[in-house]
Write a protein that holds these residues in place. Structure first.
Motif, PDB file in Angstrom:
ATOM      1  N   MET A   1      13.826   7.183  46.058  1.00  6.46           N
ATOM      2  CA  MET A   1      13.227   7.219  47.345  1.00  6.46           C
ATOM      3  C   MET A   1      10.847   6.787  47.034  1.00  6.46           C
ATOM      4  N   PRO A   2      10.672   5.806  47.754  1.00  5.17           N
ATOM      5  CA  PRO A   2       9.284   5.306  47.522  1.00  5.17           C
ATOM      6  C   PRO A   2       8.186   7.053  47.959  1.00  5.17           C
ATOM      7  N   ASN A   3       6.822   7.436  47.007  1.00  4.01           N
ATOM      8  CA  ASN A   3       6.263   8.238  46.781  1.00  4.01           C
ATOM      9  C   ASN A   3       4.761   7.534  46.967  1.00  4.01           C
ATOM     10  N   LEU A   4       3.770   8.845  47.533  1.00  8.90           N
ATOM     11  CA  LEU A   4       2.610   8.936  47.839  1.00  8.90           C
ATOM     12  C   LEU A   4       1.875   9.550  47.027  1.00  8.90           C
TER      13      LEU A   4
ATOM     14  N   THR B   1      15.637  26.903  34.123  1.00  9.39           N
ATOM     15  CA  THR B   1      16.667  26.193  34.575  1.00  9.39           C
ATOM     16  C   THR B   1      17.841  26.842  35.817  1.00  9.39           C
ATOM     17  N   LYS B   2      17.217  28.229  36.226  1.00  7.40           N
ATOM     18  CA  LYS B   2      17.812  29.435  37.191  1.00  7.40           C
ATOM     19  C   LYS B   2      17.147  28.963  38.326  1.00  7.40           C
ATOM     20  N   LEU B   3      15.899  28.744  37.971  1.00 12.73           N
ATOM     21  CA  LEU B   3      14.843  28.358  39.050  1.00 12.73           C
ATOM     22  C   LEU B   3      15.028  27.126  39.835  1.00 12.73           C
ATOM     23  N   ARG B   4      14.798  25.752  38.816  1.00  7.75           N
ATOM     24  CA  ARG B   4      15.143  24.663  39.285  1.00  7.75           C
ATOM     25  C   ARG B   4      16.433  24.278  39.784  1.00  7.75           C
ATOM     26  N   PHE B   5      17.817  25.155  39.270  1.00  9.02           N
ATOM     27  CA  PHE B   5      18.397  25.157  40.859  1.00  9.02           C
ATOM     28  C   PHE B   5      18.782  26.165  41.632  1.00  9.02           C
ATOM     29  N   GLN B   6      18.013  27.073  41.889  1.00 12.03           N
ATOM     30  CA  GLN B   6      17.552  27.730  43.024  1.00 12.03           C
ATOM     31  C   GLN B   6      16.559  26.913  44.028  1.00 12.03           C
TER      32      GLN B   6
ATOM     33  N   MET C   1       4.987  15.766  35.506  1.00 14.05           N
ATOM     34  CA  MET C   1       6.163  15.065  36.874  1.00 14.05           C
ATOM     35  C   MET C   1       7.514  14.787  36.146  1.00 14.05           C
ATOM     36  N   ASN C   2       7.770  14.690  34.846  1.00 15.06           N
ATOM     37  CA  ASN C   2       9.789  14.620  35.247  1.00 15.06           C
ATOM     38  C   ASN C   2       9.857  15.381  35.479  1.00 15.06           C
ATOM     39  N   ALA C   3       9.991  16.792  36.327  1.00 14.48           N
ATOM     40  CA  ALA C   3      10.286  17.679  36.796  1.00 14.48           C
ATOM     41  C   ALA C   3      10.453  17.405  38.340  1.00 14.48           C
ATOM     42  N   LEU C   4       9.319  17.108  38.703  1.00 16.23           N
ATOM     43  CA  LEU C   4       8.893  16.187  40.124  1.00 16.23           C
ATOM     44  C   LEU C   4      10.162  14.828  39.973  1.00 16.23           C
ATOM     45  N   LYS C   5      10.031  14.435  39.358  1.00 21.20           N
ATOM     46  CA  LYS C   5      10.696  13.683  39.742  1.00 21.20           C
ATOM     47  C   LYS C   5      12.372  13.156  40.115  1.00 21.20           C
ATOM     48  N   ASN C   6      12.557  14.074  38.168  1.00 22.71           N
ATOM     49  CA  ASN C   6      14.645  14.597  39.490  1.00 22.71           C
ATOM     50  C   ASN C   6      14.554  15.254  40.211  1.00 22.71           C
ATOM     51  N   LEU C   7      13.439  15.758  41.028  1.00 14.68           N
ATOM     52  CA  LEU C   7      13.641  16.426  42.258  1.00 14.68           C
ATOM     53  C   LEU C   7      13.943  15.616  44.030  1.00 14.68           C
ATOM     54  N   CYS C   8      12.929  14.533  43.484  1.00 14.90           N
ATOM     55  CA  CYS C   8      13.318  12.972  44.218  1.00 14.90           C
ATOM     56  C   CYS C   8      14.691  12.797  43.628  1.00 14.90           C
ATOM     57  N   ASN C   9      14.921  12.055  42.483  1.00 19.62           N
ATOM     58  CA  ASN C   9      15.894  11.893  42.515  1.00 19.62           C
ATOM     59  C   ASN C   9      17.544  12.765  42.807  1.00 19.62           C
ATOM     60  N   GLU C  10      17.064  13.852  42.443  1.00 25.22           N
ATOM     61  CA  GLU C  10      18.143  14.431  43.151  1.00 25.22           C
ATOM     62  C   GLU C  10      18.139  14.913  44.718  1.00 25.22           C
ATOM     63  N   LEU C  11      17.163  14.783  44.899  1.00 23.99           N
ATOM     64  CA  LEU C  11      17.729  15.418  46.515  1.00 23.99           C
ATOM     65  C   LEU C  11      16.986  13.333  47.391  1.00 23.99           C
ATOM     66  N   CYS C  12      17.337  12.874  46.845  1.00 22.00           N
ATOM     67  CA  CYS C  12      16.608  11.489  47.571  1.00 22.00           C
ATOM     68  C   CYS C  12      15.037  11.422  48.461  1.00 22.00           C
TER      69      CYS C  12
ATOM     70  N   PRO D   1       4.491   5.073  32.145  1.00 20.87           N
ATOM     71  CA  PRO D   1       4.905   4.350  33.189  1.00 20.87           C
ATOM     72  C   PRO D   1       5.482   4.551  34.107  1.00 20.87           C
ATOM     73  N   GLN D   2       6.867   4.455  33.616  1.00 19.43           N
ATOM     74  CA  GLN D   2       7.712   5.101  35.087  1.00 19.43           C
ATOM     75  C   GLN D   2       7.317   5.647  36.381  1.00 19.43           C
ATOM     76  N   HIS D   3       6.564   6.756  36.260  1.00 22.89           N
ATOM     77  CA  HIS D   3       5.990   7.216  37.562  1.00 22.89           C
ATOM     78  C   HIS D   3       4.935   6.702  37.898  1.00 22.89           C
ATOM     79  N   ALA D   4       4.342   6.334  37.752  1.00 19.69           N
ATOM     80  CA  ALA D   4       3.115   5.639  38.147  1.00 19.69           C
ATOM     81  C   ALA D   4       3.771   4.805  39.237  1.00 19.69           C
ATOM     82  N   SER D   5       4.908   3.221  38.397  1.00 18.55           N
ATOM     83  CA  SER D   5       5.797   2.645  38.895  1.00 18.55           C
ATOM     84  C   SER D   5       5.852   3.279  40.207  1.00 18.55           C
TER      85      SER D   5
END
Length: 301
Positions: free
Chosen positions: A61-64, A133-138, A171-182, A201-205
């Protein structure tokens, strides 16, 4: 109020016609109530955010990232967007819907603190002592259950207080939330927040960057002053957009919309208390102490 008075007070927003003859202290108090003033750049950002909100779900998904100087209207814009597009409701299946979650970045880069900050927005019990991990799952479960379509993280520049490794983890946590939830993720912060994106670089892109710049002394600034005048409960027109007043207001506020707002509130208060009922150049000069000095507001001196 008769038609003549309506015509004479055409400089006011129609909502203020009902209160303009109220006692002075009542009018002064109402100026502290939050009011939205739209302008071209804010409208562009609002339109972009609304476009993100209705994007079809897809894996990437695109981000801002919305950046700007401190006190230059970023949080006001984001909160207005949430008020307009993010109000929660219960759908036809009796399920809660929270289209937008607005959370604040933790004071330092920490993945667990990030999850807790977002969980707080759901007003639901959680254990701060639980593992990450449990907080992320919740959190993911709640966001799916509430049909969240956008996550906004304010004060993203706060993450710079952590180490480079901690910044990458968040930032990886945010990226994973974006990927997991679309869903799209929107970051909000000062210009320093751009540095957070470059931890990988993946975050910037993944992020488009939009800036709320300081105001230049031009016709757009004069239109902004005219918009401000419409919501100030003064019984006489001030003509804030006139070249003389516009130049002085811009010089004192340094083109910062938050500084300008506070300056105008102080000037309008002075105008009401003095009986002048309009903002004049002497009133502006009397209240120029509002001008920021080295990033710090000096009340007296």
């Amino acid at each position: 109020m008769n038609t003549t008075n309506h015509t004479e007070r055409s400089y006011l927003h129609p909502d203020l016609l009902a209160v303009i003859d109220m006692p002075a202290q009542d009018r002064i108090r109402m100026m502290d109530s939050p009011r939205w003033i739209g302008y071209s750049r804010a409208t562009e950002v609002m339109d972009f955010l609304q476009g993100l909100l209705i994007k079809p779900q897809r894996p990437r998904m695109p981000n801002l990232l919305l950046i700007g100087d401190s006190n230059n209207g970023k949080t006001t814009l984001i909160r207005h967007f949430v008020e307009v597009c993010g109000e929660g409701y219960v759908d036809e299946n009796s399920e809660p819907v929270k289209p937008i979650i607005l959370a604040e970045a933790p004071p330092t880069a920490d993945e667990k603190a990030l999850y807790i900050s977002i969980l707080e927005r759901f007003w639901t019990p959680y254990r701060a002592t639980d593992p990450v991990t449990k907080l992320r799952f919740q959190l993911i479960h709640l966001m799916r259950a509430c049909h969240v379509r956008m996550l906004i993280i304010d004060e993203l520049h706060s993450l710079l207080a952590g180490t480079a490794q901690k910044q990458r983890e968040v930032m990886n946590a945010l990226k994973n939330l974006c990927n997991e939830l679309c869903i799209p993720i929107v970051g909000v912060g000062t210009s320093e927040a751009v540095r957070v994106l470059h931890t990988d670089p993946q975050h910037a892109s993944r992020f488009e960057v939009a800036r709320l710049p300081s105001w230049n002394l031009d016709k757009e600034f004069q239109r902004l002053l005219a918009s401000f005048e419409r919501i100030l409960p003064l019984q006489q027109p001030s003509k804030l957009h006139s070249p003389e007043l516009a130049m002085r207001l811009h010089a004192i506020s340094e083109g910062n919309i938050g500084n300008l707002h506070r300056l105008l509130i102080e000037c309008a208060t002075e105008a009401i208390n003095s009986g002048e009922e309009r903002i004049t150049l002497p009133i502006i000069e009397k209240n120029k102490w509002v001008q920021p000095t080295r990033g710090i507001r000096e009340l007296f001196g």
